[in-house]
Design a protein around this motif. Sequence first.
Motif, PDB file in Angstrom:
ATOM      1  N   LEU A   1       0.699  -1.184   0.040  1.00  0.00           N
ATOM      2  CA  LEU A   1      -0.027  -0.050   0.127  1.00  0.00           C
ATOM      3  C   LEU A   1       0.922   1.208  -0.028  1.00  0.00           C
ATOM      4  N   ARG A   2       0.531   2.124  -0.836  1.00  0.00           N
ATOM      5  CA  ARG A   2       1.228   3.512  -0.893  1.00  0.00           C
ATOM      6  C   ARG A   2       0.367   4.619  -0.462  1.00  0.00           C
TER       7      ARG A   2
ATOM      8  N   LEU B   1       9.307   5.104   4.868  1.00  0.00           N
ATOM      9  CA  LEU B   1       8.945   6.309   4.853  1.00  0.00           C
ATOM     10  C   LEU B   1      10.093   7.132   4.040  1.00  0.00           C
ATOM     11  N   THR B   2       9.385   7.550   3.062  1.00  0.00           N
ATOM     12  CA  THR B   2      10.443   8.194   1.916  1.00  0.00           C
ATOM     13  C   THR B   2      10.231   9.709   1.678  1.00  0.00           C
ATOM     14  N   VAL B   3      11.215  10.542   1.646  1.00  0.00           N
ATOM     15  CA  VAL B   3      11.037  11.947   1.161  1.00  0.00           C
ATOM     16  C   VAL B   3      11.873  12.163  -0.248  1.00  0.00           C
ATOM     17  N   ALA B   4      11.404  12.539  -1.055  1.00  0.00           N
ATOM     18  CA  ALA B   4      12.190  12.580  -2.420  1.00  0.00           C
ATOM     19  C   ALA B   4      11.330  13.416  -3.353  1.00  0.00           C
ATOM     20  N   GLY B   5      11.991  14.153  -4.110  1.00  0.00           N
ATOM     21  CA  GLY B   5      11.303  14.908  -5.062  1.00  0.00           C
ATOM     22  C   GLY B   5       9.940  15.828  -4.608  1.00  0.00           C
ATOM     23  N   GLY B   6      10.106  16.388  -3.454  1.00  0.00           N
ATOM     24  CA  GLY B   6       9.040  17.072  -2.915  1.00  0.00           C
ATOM     25  C   GLY B   6       7.777  16.634  -2.667  1.00  0.00           C
TER      26      GLY B   6
ATOM     27  N   LEU C   1       4.675   7.205   2.429  1.00  0.00           N
ATOM     28  CA  LEU C   1       4.411   5.845   3.595  1.00  0.00           C
ATOM     29  C   LEU C   1       4.062   4.830   2.630  1.00  0.00           C
ATOM     30  N   GLU C   2       4.885   3.745   2.525  1.00  0.00           N
ATOM     31  CA  GLU C   2       4.570   2.549   1.835  1.00  0.00           C
ATOM     32  C   GLU C   2       4.441   1.628   3.184  1.00  0.00           C
ATOM     33  N   VAL C   3       3.539   0.509   2.883  1.00  0.00           N
ATOM     34  CA  VAL C   3       3.180  -0.261   3.993  1.00  0.00           C
ATOM     35  C   VAL C   3       3.205  -1.621   2.972  1.00  0.00           C
TER      36      VAL C   3
END
Length: 114
Positions: A49-50, A81-86, A90-92
């Motif tokens: 899930l994204r 949890l990813t912060v990228a490209g603005g 949260l991927e589960v």
Amino acid sequence: MTQSIAPDRGWVPSACTLPTAEQPLRLAEFDALFADAVRAVARPEQTRLRLELVLGPEHAARAAELTARENGCCSFFTFTLTVAGGHLTLEVAVPAEQAGVLDALQARAATAAA
């Protein structure tokens, strides 16, 4: 083997080791995060899930802290949890036998975010 989910406990699987009295509070925390921060919900795979979250340090910190605690009682979850490209994402991910739990989590996220 399919994991059963008690209807009165929402998406909490019977394998969860969180004390029963604390489960409604955890559900409320997830619902609040979903309502405050989820911008989009996607299901790229049956077991993944994204959730696209509102970008901000407060949402990132809140999601990180909550998912770390959740992983302590439901270790079958993999949270990324990813912060990228603005974007804050949260991927589960869950094993195939826990896909029903992910279905319920997706429904809660979509409902709370609407």
